[in-house]
Design an enzyme around this catalytic site. Structure first.
Site, PDB file in Angstrom:
ATOM      1  N   ASP A 177       0.779  -1.219   0.019  1.00 25.19           N
ATOM      2  CA  ASP A 177      -0.002   0.010   0.038  1.00 25.19           C
ATOM      3  C   ASP A 177       0.760   1.343  -0.051  1.00 25.19           C
ATOM      4  O   ASP A 177       2.007   1.296  -0.245  1.00 25.19           O
ATOM      5  CB  ASP A 177      -1.041  -0.124   1.270  1.00 25.19           C
ATOM      6  CG  ASP A 177      -2.362   0.553   0.927  1.00 25.19           C
ATOM      7  OD1 ASP A 177      -2.325   1.947   0.922  1.00 25.19           O
ATOM      8  OD2 ASP A 177      -3.097  -0.090   0.738  1.00 25.19           O
ATOM      9  N   ASP A 280      -6.691   4.140  -5.616  1.00 24.25           N
ATOM     10  CA  ASP A 280      -7.557   4.766  -4.308  1.00 24.25           C
ATOM     11  C   ASP A 280      -7.743   6.164  -4.644  1.00 24.25           C
ATOM     12  O   ASP A 280      -7.103   6.759  -5.571  1.00 24.25           O
ATOM     13  CB  ASP A 280      -6.435   4.705  -3.231  1.00 24.25           C
ATOM     14  CG  ASP A 280      -7.056   4.808  -1.810  1.00 24.25           C
ATOM     15  OD1 ASP A 280      -8.439   5.165  -1.784  1.00 24.25           O
ATOM     16  OD2 ASP A 280      -6.522   4.603  -0.888  1.00 24.25           O
ATOM     17  N   ASP A 340     -12.716   3.772   5.364  1.00 14.62           N
ATOM     18  CA  ASP A 340     -11.758   2.730   5.928  1.00 14.62           C
ATOM     19  C   ASP A 340     -11.904   2.739   7.500  1.00 14.62           C
ATOM     20  O   ASP A 340     -12.544   3.219   8.049  1.00 14.62           O
ATOM     21  CB  ASP A 340     -10.313   3.891   6.038  1.00 14.62           C
ATOM     22  CG  ASP A 340      -9.645   3.896   4.678  1.00 14.62           C
ATOM     23  OD1 ASP A 340     -10.321   3.513   3.905  1.00 14.62           O
ATOM     24  OD2 ASP A 340      -8.535   4.575   4.904  1.00 14.62           O
TER      25      ASP A 340
END
Length: 434
Positions: A177, A280, A340
């Site tokens: 990530d 994202d 999230d």
């Protein structure tokens, strides 16, 4: 575009509910009684990052983005929605004279359904998706983010590869990530403290696992080399908020040079052997502004996803996050359907679009009806190390949800219960719609 009244409906006082569908992954979604106030952004920055920036909601009004449904209280459901993924109106409901008046800022379809809200939502999702599609096999994954944040190193990846094998954790894909890159937009330049991305990817592939990578492909940080060297590749007048201690601009995928650059980034990742791409902050691609081609924002957004697919390859897995929901239909394989998760139960700001277990649970459950209809749902990662608040409740939410199963604890931080729970819940995704 201005709002115009398009219809109205009667309702049973005390029993009626309005279902608001949020604009993007992190936008709150759910059904609310008429005497409730739905979640609204805590400030202007959150309006940009997590809601639909151009259509703030007036007080005393319900608003859905591409979908608003009224459970009238007599057993029927009135559904107003977008006609398809290419044009997504904001749809409002307000009480007036004992009825709910519906307005919208674009064309909508309307129908009445029976059998309750859940059945109406599933039928609507099936209809908007069109012909049923085959979804790729999605293996359970381990992700660096919630354990290492943007300070991750290649050594962290190697350590967790070894621990996953030692403890028998069936994470068949490892996702690197945010934190490997030099800057937001400079995806192929390594952050000096990360180490070697090719070496980390080779180590993942060497264990027989798939490798994944994170990008925010439509964002360009004001501190990046891309921002300095190619101002002509930016959407004029588009402001995507402020994160990573910098203002964020938007890549203009309608500019031939920017489009080729973006496709080249994903070709380069694919050449390393990466096959899973977490995309994202995708909301940025649909922000209004001046583009090289005179496309509306949703058309430009969809073109951007097509450019990414061209670079990544047809067999790659595209995993959306922070993404406009309806405009993404048919273009991503996996979609985050909630804000999230966080180690805390409640968001710091009180706004459930922000990272928290509560927000992830509420919006994730409200969007369960999308799984295996539009994409494979991503309810976000399992995190169950001892300091995570209400970790048993979060694990139960993941167990009950369809979609991607992922874990994101440093494996060394797990106690016996955390290891057993992670091992039990890391199973392949089912692709049967509920």
């Amino acid at each position: 575009m201005s709002f115009a009244d398009i219809g109205e409906t009667a309702y049973v006082p005390g029993r009626a509910r309005v279902f608001e569908h949020g604009w993007q992954s992190w936008s709150p979604t759910g059904a609310y009684r008429l005497d409730e106030t739905p979640p609204r952004p805590a400030d202007g920055t959150i309006q940009i990052l997590c809601y639909r920036p151009e259509t703030p909601v007036p007080a005393g009004t319900f608003q859905g983005e591409g979908l608003l449904a009224v459970e009238t209280g007599d057993g029927s459901v009135e559904v107003w929605s977008a006609p398809g993924p290419h044009a997504v109106p904001s749809i409002r409901a307000r009480a007036a004279g004992g009825r709910l008046v519906i307005s919208a800022d674009g064309p909508v379809r309307h129908h009445r359904a029976e059998g309750g809200l859940d059945a109406a939502l599933r039928a609507w999702a099936d209809d908007l998706a069109g012909a049923p599609r085959e979804f790729p096999a999605v293996p359970p994954m381990w992700c660096t983010w919630y354990g290492y944040w943007d300070k991750v190193t290649d050594a962290d990846v190697l350590e967790n590869l070894e621990l996953a094998t030692r403890h028998g954790l069936p994470a068949d894909m490892f996702l690197i990530d945010d934190g490997y890159e030099a800057g937001i937009g400079d995806w192929l330049e390594p952050r000096p403290g990360f180490g070697s991305l090719p070496a980390a990817v080779d180590a993942i592939l060497g264990t027989g696992r798939r490798a994944g990578i994170w990008t925010a492909p439509f964002l360009v940080g004001s501190g990046s080399r891309l921002y300095r060297e190619h101002p002509e590749w930016l959407v004029g007048g588009a402001y995507a908020g402020r994160m990573w201690d910098q203002d964020l601009a938007v890549l203009d995928v309608t500019h031939p040079g920017a489009a080729e650059h973006l496709a080249g980034v994903f070709r380069a990742f694919a050449a390393l052997g990466i096959t899973h791409f977490k995309l994202d902050y995708l909301y940025a691609g649909a922000l209004p502004g001046r583009r090289h081609d005179d496309l509306d924002p949703i058309a430009a957004y969809r073109r951007g996803l097509e450019v990414i697919r061209r670079g990544a390859g047809e067999s790659a897995t595209l995993h959306g996050c922070g993404a406009p929901m309806v405009p993404s239909i048919g273009l991503v394989d996996i979609m985050r359907v909630s804000p999230d998760i966080a180690p805390t139960l409640h968001p710091r700001s009180g706004d459930i679009s922000q990272p928290s277990q509560l927000g992830a649970r509420l919006t994730g459950a409200a969007r369960e009806f999308l799984h295996a209809r539009w994409w494979v749902n991503d309810p976000d990662c399992l995190i169950v190390r001892p300091e995570v608040e209400a970790r048993e409740e979060w694990a139960a939410h993941i167990a009950a949800s369809g979609g991607l199963r992922g874990a994101s604890d440093p494996i060394a931080a797990l106690d016996d219960w955390g290891l057993e729970t992670t091992r039990r819940l890391l199973v392949p995704t089912t692709t049967d719609p509920s």
